[in-house]
Design a protein around this motif. Structure first.
Motif, mmCIF file in Angstrom:
data_model
loop_
_atom_site.group_PDB
_atom_site.id
_atom_site.type_symbol
_atom_site.label_atom_id
_atom_site.label_comp_id
_atom_site.label_asym_id
_atom_site.label_seq_id
_atom_site.Cartn_x
_atom_site.Cartn_y
_atom_site.Cartn_z
ATOM 1 N N UNK A 129 0.830 -1.207 0.000
ATOM 2 C CA UNK A 129 0.000 0.000 0.000
ATOM 3 C C UNK A 129 0.866 1.261 0.000
ATOM 4 N N UNK A 130 1.904 1.291 0.804
ATOM 5 C CA UNK A 130 2.790 2.451 0.873
ATOM 6 C C UNK A 130 3.526 2.640 -0.454
ATOM 7 N N UNK A 131 3.964 1.547 -1.032
ATOM 8 C CA UNK A 131 4.671 1.620 -2.306
ATOM 9 C C UNK A 131 3.773 2.223 -3.388
ATOM 10 N N UNK A 142 13.344 1.652 -6.299
ATOM 11 C CA UNK A 142 11.888 1.535 -6.390
ATOM 12 C C UNK A 142 11.483 0.455 -7.391
ATOM 13 N N UNK A 143 12.148 0.424 -8.534
ATOM 14 C CA UNK A 143 11.798 -0.565 -9.554
ATOM 15 C C UNK A 143 12.067 -1.986 -9.080
ATOM 16 N N UNK A 183 10.427 -1.153 4.013
ATOM 17 C CA UNK A 183 9.855 -0.121 4.891
ATOM 18 C C UNK A 183 10.923 0.900 5.279
ATOM 19 N N UNK A 184 12.110 0.415 5.592
ATOM 20 C CA UNK A 184 13.189 1.319 5.997
ATOM 21 C C UNK A 184 13.564 2.265 4.857
ATOM 22 N N UNK A 185 13.619 1.731 3.634
ATOM 23 C CA UNK A 185 13.957 2.560 2.478
ATOM 24 C C UNK A 185 12.915 3.664 2.273
ATOM 25 N N UNK A 186 11.636 3.309 2.338
ATOM 26 C CA UNK A 186 10.582 4.305 2.127
ATOM 27 C C UNK A 186 10.522 5.321 3.257
ATOM 28 N N UNK A 200 5.102 5.612 -4.954
ATOM 29 C CA UNK A 200 5.863 5.383 -6.192
ATOM 30 C C UNK A 200 4.937 5.195 -7.393
ATOM 31 N N UNK A 201 4.128 6.223 -7.740
ATOM 32 C CA UNK A 201 3.197 6.079 -8.860
ATOM 33 C C UNK A 201 3.883 5.880 -10.202
#
Length: 419
Positions: free
Chosen positions: A310-312, A401-402, A376-379, A316-317
């Motif tokens: 969900x966060x991604x 992200x990819x 999670x840590x990266x975001x 990251x659209x």
């Protein structure tokens, strides 16, 4: 195509002609990426065949591999390990998805029949919580098979085997088996049940515990050993350190009364799926709190995975799920930061395929949870937030992200709500 495996097989045939190396010795991504990117057991297989030292053989093979594939090579406990190989080499290792990776590991013909997985459930000589956690590992294996291959034959004795075609079938079998285990906590039994023993030759993977396996009659252990040595059976036993470790401070949480209280509150199939992932997780039994599955806590792997997806999607659209292999490969260039997260995401289908084909569910749980933690840590990092807010491409944010999106895409079939 696999450059690593092609070069490895050529080297092994050149140095050790006549020794046949199995597909199990193929290079695979490592669990611990701090120790290397890929490892192969080829030297161990050759050592068994010619009765020589595996480390010596590994070092001889490395001498042949380095000129063809530059990178960091070393031998570890007989395994051939490499890291930082050229981009073109590790790009070839990335699978399209777990299903295609399974076919590469086992051969296309293996997909013509449903994989059969069975559990030899311990009796009263093993704690109730250990039996429940063993059932979770077995059932998670089946869940991954169904999500990847579309079907699985699951045998959670004493219930009759079922032909699971959906994940709901698997979760239902898990619920039935756990409820039976709780109502038969004091069951005494010695040996493999006769109906299961009669079907062992058709079972691809059998799960039990080390403790219970040691208590089996000699004839039963011999039967399992023969089936394993003939290559028709894979025997899996989680480590006792994970399964049986117990902290006195948590003992009340693992008693039957507490377990029953938790499962009575599980909200339908989704609740049982969350409990399944939690009970199968890497958390040692000494730290295991069954009630975690009742709440939206990141200690619950399934909730953590769904929350990360969900966060991604929200943050990251530009890389909407699902992210395909070609998109991920074309985006990833040089690994400027979070190299382990990039590799974890790109190789997630391979980890899943090995869990499906070889029963490496313990390893899968480790890398699955590691990807969630790293994701999670990266975001959450300020640099990532700033890059996303300003649309900057510095610091390798797009490639991370990819690759993370590719990894999340590969697990969507079994972590998405309603799956």
């Amino acid at each position: 195509m696999s450059i690593l495996n092609d070069v490895m097989r050529e080297a092994s045939q050149r140095l050790f002609p006549g020794v046949e190396v199995s597909s199990a010795a193929s290079f695979a991504p490592m669990r611990d990426l701090e120790r290397g990117d890929f490892s192969s057991s080829v030297a161990i297989e050759i050592a068994r065949a010619i009765k020589q030292d595996a480390s010596t053989i590994a070092n001889r093979l490395i001498g042949e591999l380095v000129p063809h594939v530059p990178g960091e090579w070393h031998s570890e406990a007989g395994y051939v390990v490499c890291a930082h190989v050229p981009r073109r080499v590790w790009i070839e290792e990335i699978a399209l998805d777990a299903h295609h990776a399974v076919k590469a590991i086992t051969g296309a013909a293996a997909a013509d029949s449903a994989q059969e997985i069975a559990c030899i459930l311990p009796d009263v000589t093993e704690p109730l919580y250990a039996r429940v956690r063993l059932l979770a590992r077995v059932t998670l294996h089946s869940l991954l098979v169904v999500a990847t291959e579309g079907r699985c034959r699951l045998w959670l004795h004493p219930h009759a085997p079922i032909d699971a075609l959906t994940q709901a079938d698997v979760v239902g079998a898990f619920r039935k088996a756990v409820e039976w285990a709780l109502s038969h906590e004091d069951e005494e039994r010695v040996g493999i049940p006769q109906d299961l023993k009669a079907s062992l030759r058709g079972v691809r993977c059998v799960w039990t515990s080390h403790h219970y396996h040691e208590r089996l009659p000699h004839s039963d252990k011999s039967e399992l050993s023969r089936a394993k040595q003939s290559g028709v059976l894979d025997l899996r036993m989680p480590s006792d350190a994970w399964l049986l470790s117990r902290n006195r401070g948590l003992s009340s949480l693992l008693e039957r009364k507490s377990l029953e209280k938790v499962i009575q509150q599980l909200p339908g199939d989704q609740g049982w799926r969350r409990f399944l992932f939690h009970a199968a997780s890497t958390v040692f039994s000494g730290d295991f709190d069954p009630a975690v599955a009742l709440f939206d806590e990141f200690a619950s792997p399934l909730y953590s995975a769904q929350a990360l997806c969900e966060r991604y999607v929200r943050l990251a659209p530009e890389f909407p799920l699902p992210v395909g292999r070609e998109e991920a490969v074309s985006t990833v260039r040089e690994m400027e930061r979070d190299r382990s997260l990039i590799l974890r995401g790109l190789f997630m289908p391979l980890y899943t395929a090995r869990a499906v084909a070889r029963g490496e569910v313990t390893e899968w749980c480790e890398v699955f949870e590691d990807m969630l933690h790293r994701g999670h840590r990266f975001l959450n990092t300020p640099q990532t937030r700033l890059d996303l807010a300003q649309g900057r491409e510095s610091g390798g944010t797009p490639q991370i992200l990819a690759s993370l999106g590719f990894g999340l895409s590969s697990i969507l079939p079994f972590v998405a709500e309603g799956s």
